[in-house]
Design an enzyme around this catalytic site. Structure first.
Site, PDB file in Angstrom:
ATOM      1  N   THR A 389     -16.915 -35.952   6.020  1.00  0.00           N
ATOM      2  CA  THR A 389     -16.696 -34.787   6.852  1.00  0.00           C
ATOM      3  C   THR A 389     -16.329 -33.580   6.013  1.00  0.00           C
ATOM      4  O   THR A 389     -15.778 -33.711   4.916  1.00  0.00           O
ATOM      5  CB  THR A 389     -15.536 -35.013   7.846  1.00  0.00           C
ATOM      6  N   ASP A 390     -16.612 -32.391   6.552  1.00  0.00           N
ATOM      7  CA  ASP A 390     -15.901 -31.224   6.064  1.00  0.00           C
ATOM      8  C   ASP A 390     -14.449 -31.411   6.476  1.00  0.00           C
ATOM      9  O   ASP A 390     -14.128 -32.230   7.337  1.00  0.00           O
ATOM     10  CB  ASP A 390     -16.491 -29.945   6.662  1.00  0.00           C
ATOM     11  N   TRP A 391     -13.559 -30.640   5.883  1.00  0.00           N
ATOM     12  CA  TRP A 391     -12.129 -30.892   6.045  1.00  0.00           C
ATOM     13  C   TRP A 391     -11.671 -30.587   7.481  1.00  0.00           C
ATOM     14  O   TRP A 391     -11.617 -29.451   7.906  1.00  0.00           O
ATOM     15  CB  TRP A 391     -11.361 -30.081   5.022  1.00  0.00           C
ATOM     16  N   LEU A 392     -11.375 -31.643   8.214  1.00  0.00           N
ATOM     17  CA  LEU A 392     -10.962 -31.611   9.611  1.00  0.00           C
ATOM     18  C   LEU A 392     -12.140 -31.376  10.560  1.00  0.00           C
ATOM     19  O   LEU A 392     -11.968 -30.904  11.668  1.00  0.00           O
ATOM     20  CB  LEU A 392      -9.875 -30.565   9.871  1.00  0.00           C
ATOM     21  N   ALA A 393     -13.338 -31.722  10.115  1.00  0.00           N
ATOM     22  CA  ALA A 393     -14.501 -31.582  10.983  1.00  0.00           C
ATOM     23  C   ALA A 393     -14.698 -32.797  11.881  1.00  0.00           C
ATOM     24  O   ALA A 393     -15.491 -32.741  12.816  1.00  0.00           O
ATOM     25  CB  ALA A 393     -15.769 -31.361  10.146  1.00  0.00           C
TER      26      ALA A 393
END
Length: 996
Positions: A389-393
């Site tokens: 994931t992108d960070w917190l996606a």
């Protein structure tokens, strides 16, 4: 068939669920908003602009007016904050901020204010439902189960080793491998925990595409847009190799780059500068060359952001005061022919990681979309690595794992740094209660471990084990600049160690990476105007009377300002512009300013330099310009990632004009320089296209250079071009229009939300950048691929040679030659997943352990509609890395003779464009198939001495000569009519053309 799968589980701004069967505190309707598929009756052969007809939303006009009022206040408050010129932000502070919603205290404060305003307004009108709204149903079918990795020959040995290691792992170790430990819990921006029993180490993931973020003694390379402007495959590869070597030298296992999403649909997009330009072929070639370089250095590269993440406004839940991110609504053909193309190129060269993006795609979060991850990436493109994931996606737990997600980063759930992961212990629970098949978890872990083996990171000589087993691992901290620092800075553990060892990875002597950075910046500098052969400049020119030649240098962008690292993540525009801002930026070890380089290059015995490093020229100093023989004006335009803002620019640019009064500066300098009679050279540093119309036709503006974002060697590289030490060989990786409107409706940022879940429909389909200009017969100021040289060129002898006859469809998908690993399907004893006795838990750290056997509840899990463990029908477009191998069969060889007809050595980019036959009808639908006027399909950068000629060739493959048929769900080559192949120096300078 529908467009794209959007069946992932989605949150609605509520608390995260306890995944598995732990839904006791949730109503059935709330469970549906988490894990039910979201589909509609939209068929993929319908026009994408019919999308609006299938969705009900709050009254759009009312909502938009309300949103403009509230977001206008939001933006005004941002402006007010920046106008205070707060200087309390330095190099140390920048390491303490997360990359998401609360990266600045002011952003959290403003967001809270917006949320409070929303609450008061909406609850007062009986509309509190807004913050409980989930996105509307999506537009495509589910694709399950997730394909296993290990089915292609190049990865066979890595998968054998990985499977053997994963079989030794306990359940909690598999969860450790696939879940981050939480933001700032360890030293890198992303960290996994080890599987000590199996011998697998913790992994370090670090930004970014320009250079190593939060680091010291590392190169700040030119940005992606500058690399793209070189059009040099050699430099693209070498930059990747040097970047990878530096990452390895810092103990980074996984480098979070290169960036190929955003592609660049909207020229004002905040993060376009991280990529290589809005053409899929240029973007794909550059990305794949960088990936090869990074991975040849032994570091895992990451192709990001997958997919259609084209603007920063509303990209992420709550970052913009709304409970959900925006939805990028894109049709199937445009997805394949534009946005997916560079990802396919990346997979074909073996990229080991792909990062899914924040926003929704067709109303399903990209990191939980089974069609995108399972169906397209892992099946159709044959991707063998892991999806992170992108960070917190990540917006769901079980559903995202089933949809094909393999690694959650940084491990936190829906909120930064709260220690409440959607995976971690919940992933353990889901495996133990059977909600997630053990085969899926095994494949997730195996994909990560196989990537580690594929890049030979098991070599303990090259990759020593991290402490306490060895002296390897990251030798820097992302969260302090001090030598001694906390080893778990985001926790309550106060243990300190030597976290920054200040290892210099920039290379030495002739192998120093600054040489490469300088060459890339120089070759990525584009000369677009050179009236009267004003350039190159003489270093020792004198006046006719023998007195010193007077040169005036004007503009803040020529000088150092407060230093290149004055603002966190480069999030302000001051001094000369070398980079955009955000997680894609890096710390500058130094930055050579244009003023410094020009002072060192002009002969002081012949030339007198006067400088005014301001964009405002006071009236009392205007006489200073009257005595100048040459004036050089420096202007710029900045943008970046959505978690930061500057001077009212909320990541995406507000327009395409020069910032900080740059246009006025040029007009003032042109008017006053030599009383309007001396020559003016304008240098533009920018994140993308800049509208030049306010001054480009002024008679004494003789030369214009678009220097993009040049990185640390900015001034030296510029001097190389200005003085002709190297040829002006950069070419535009984008179109420079005469106005933002020239780019069409599809080129406009959505600055105000049009619904609770903002909907951005890609109605322009294939027609972005030069494709749009060509289709609408719009004359740009400077076209895609354009750039002047200091020598002259001639193209001749265009020849087309058929290598294989046309046939509509590629060969049938080949059967897999390698069998995927098999694992025991038995669920482990839950007691093995309990916290060990006496275990010390650190605050907010993500662990794989469960606290009690009572957490494991069995029953019927509410799987997404359409979920099945039965094998899905495979895509006929798949069969190997990058797709069906027959897509890369050469059908046409194109050759042309290039001659340097000038008096000096130079470099030219030979560009090959394809125009498809007219009147093509899709056999599966009976519909007419439209095509752009021309599409780039190949290029080569060639260096020739004066008078020298060379034959230049490119091979056109089946994919180059096909379109994506929505009805056939395959690439189709037209067999009737004539293809045209045009060759030249830009998209509108094509002197040679031939038909096939």
């Amino acid at each position: 068939m529908p467009l794209l799968n959007t069946n992932m589980a989605r949150t609605s701004g509520l608390s995260p669920t306890r995944e598995g069967l732990l839904h006791d505190r949730w109503t059935s309707s709330q469970r549906q908003s988490q894990d039910e598929p979201h589909r509609s009756s939209i068929d993929s052969d319908k026009r994408v602009d019919e999308f609006e007809m299938h969705h009900t939303r709050p009254e759009q006009g009312v909502f938009e007016k309300w949103a403009q009022r509230w977001f206008g206040r939001y933006r005004a408050s941002e402006q007010a904050y920046d106008d205070r010129k707060d200087t309390g932000r330095g190099t140390l502070n920048r390491k303490k901020k997360p990359r998401g919603c609360c990266s600045r205290y002011r952003l959290c404060f403003i967001t809270f204010g917006v949320l409070l305003g929303l609450f008061l307004i909406l609850s007062g009108s009986g509309a509190l439902w807004v913050y409980k709204q989930a996105p509307t149903d999506g537009q495509s079918p589910p694709w399950y189960p997730s394909p296993q990795g290990g089915t292609v020959k190049p990865w066979e040995e890595s998968y054998k080793k990985a499977a053997a290691m994963v079989k030794k792992m306990t359940l909690v170790e598999k969860v450790n491998v696939t879940t981050g430990t939480g933001w700032s819990q360890d030293l890198c921006v992303g960290n996994t925990a080890p599987a000590n029993g199996a011998g697998f180490p913790a992994l370090c993931l670090q930004d970014g595409p320009l250079g190593l973020r939060f680091n010291d003694h590392a190169t700040a390379f030119p940005a992606g847009v500058t690399v793209g402007a070189t059009w040099s495959k050699d430099l693209m590869y070498r930059k990747g190799k040097a970047h990878g070597m530096e990452a390895k030298g810092k103990g980074v296992n996984i480098l979070l780059g290169p960036n190929m999403g955003p592609l660049g649909r909207m020229p004002a997009g905040g993060r376009n500068w991280e990529g290589f330009g809005p053409d899929p072929v240029l973007q794909g070639v550059a990305a794949s060359e960088e990936i090869k370089g990074i991975q040849d250095a032994g570091v895992i590269a990451t192709a990001k952001h997958y997919i259609a993440n084209e603007q920063e406004h509303f990209r992420q839940s709550f970052e913009w005061g709304l409970p959900n991110a925006m939805s990028s609504n894109v049709d199937d053909r445009s997805l394949h022919e534009l946005y997916l193309w560079p990802f396919a190129d990346s997979v074909r060269v073996g990229v080991a990681s792909v990062m899914c993006s924040y926003q929704l795609v067709n109303n399903s979060y990209a990191c939980g979309n089974s069609k995108l991850m399972n169906g397209i990436l892992k099946d159709e493109l044959g991707f063998q690595g892991f999806v992170q994931t992108d960070w917190l996606a990540q917006r769901s737990g079980v559903a995202s794992a089933l949809a094909g997600l393999d690694m959650s980063m940084p491990g936190d759930g829906l909120i930064w740094e709260n220690g409440n992961s959607l995976w971690g212990p919940r992933l353990t629970e889901a495996a133990l209660n059977g909600s997630i098949p053990m085969a899926r978890l095994d494949d997730m872990a195996t994909r990560v471990v196989a990537a580690w083996y594929q890049l030979k990171q098991d070599n303990v000589t090259q990759w020593p084990a991290p402490p306490p087993e060895g002296k390897g691992g990251p030798n820097f901290s992302s969260f302090t600049d001090d030598k001694l620092g906390l080893i778990h800075p985001g926790s309550d553990d106060k243990t300190k160690a030597e976290v920054n060892k200040f290892v210099d990875v920039q290379g030495k002597g002739k192998d120093g990476h600054w040489h490469l950075a300088r060459q890339i910046a120089a070759e990525g500098t584009v000369l677009v105007k050179n009236a009267d052969a004003t350039l190159p400049l003489s270093k020792d020119k004198k006046r006719d009377d023998g007195s010193k030649y007077r040169v005036g240098i004007f503009g803040e962008d020529a000088g150092p300002g407060d230093g290149p690292n004055a603002c966190p993540d480069r999030s302000c525009n001051q001094g000369t512009l070398g980079s955009g801002w955000g997680s894609g930026a890096a710390e500058f070890p130094y930055l050579i300013t244009p003023l410094k380089a020009l002072n060192e290059t002009f002969d002081p015995d012949s030339v007198e330099i006067t400088s005014l490093l301001s964009n405002d020229i006071p009236v009392k100093t205007s006489s200073l310009l009257h005595d100048q023989d040459l004036c050089i004006a420096f202007i710029n335009s900045d943008a970046g990632e959505g978690f930061e803002s500057w001077n009212g620019i909320r990541a995406d640019r507000n327009d395409l004009y020069a910032q900080k009064g740059g246009d006025n500066l040029v007009q003032d300098v042109a008017r006053e320089c030599g009383r309007g009679k001396s020559s003016v050279v304008v240098v533009v540093h920018a994140v993308g296209p800049v509208v030049l119309e306010r001054w480009i036709d002024l008679p004494n503006v003789k030369a214009v250079i678009l220097a993009n974002l040049p990185g640390e060697e900015s001034g030296n590289a510029l001097a190389d071009v200005l003085f002709g030490d190297v040829d002006a060989s950069g070419r535009l990786p984008y179109t420079v229009g005469k106005s933002l409107d020239d780019y069409g409706p599809g080129g406009q940022i959505m600055y105000y939300p049009n619904g609770v879940v903002p909907q951005q429909t890609f109605k322009e389909r294939l027609y972005i950048d030069y494709r749009h200009f060509d289709a609408r017969a719009i004359t740009p100021r400077y076209e895609f691929g354009f750039g002047l040289s200091y020598t002259t060129w001639e193209f001749s002898n265009l020849t087309l040679t058929e290598k294989k006859a046309r046939f509509p469809l590629p060969a049938p998908r080949p059967d897999a030659t390698v069998k995927a690993p098999e694992y025991p399907t038995v669920i482990p004893d839950p007691s093995t997943a309990l916290f060990p006795p006496g275990f010390r838990k650190l605050r907010k750290r993500i662990y794989p352990y469960i606290s009690s056997l009572a957490d494991i509840k069995h029953g019927k899990y509410p799987y997404p509609r359409g979920y099945s463990e039965e094998p899905h029908a495979l895509s006929p477009a798949g069969g190997a890395q990058g797709g069906n191998p027959d897509l890369y069969t050469v059908h046409l060889s194109v050759s042309v003779t290039l001659k340097n007809t000038g008096s000096r050595k130079g470099k030219q980019v030979v560009q090959f464009y394809v125009s498809f036959p007219e009147n093509v009808v899709d056999a599966s639908t009976g519909d007419h198939v439209d095509f752009p006027v021309r599409q780039l399909r190949g290029f080569e950068k060639i260096e020739l001495d004066a008078g020298e000629s060379r034959k230049v060739q490119v091979a056109l493959t089946r994919r180059d000569l096909s379109y994506w048929s929505v009805g056939m769900q395959n690439w189709v080559m037209p067999t009737e009519g004539k293809f045209a192949v045009s060759v030249g120096a830009s998209s509108r300078d094509l002197p040679l053309s031939a038909q096939w």
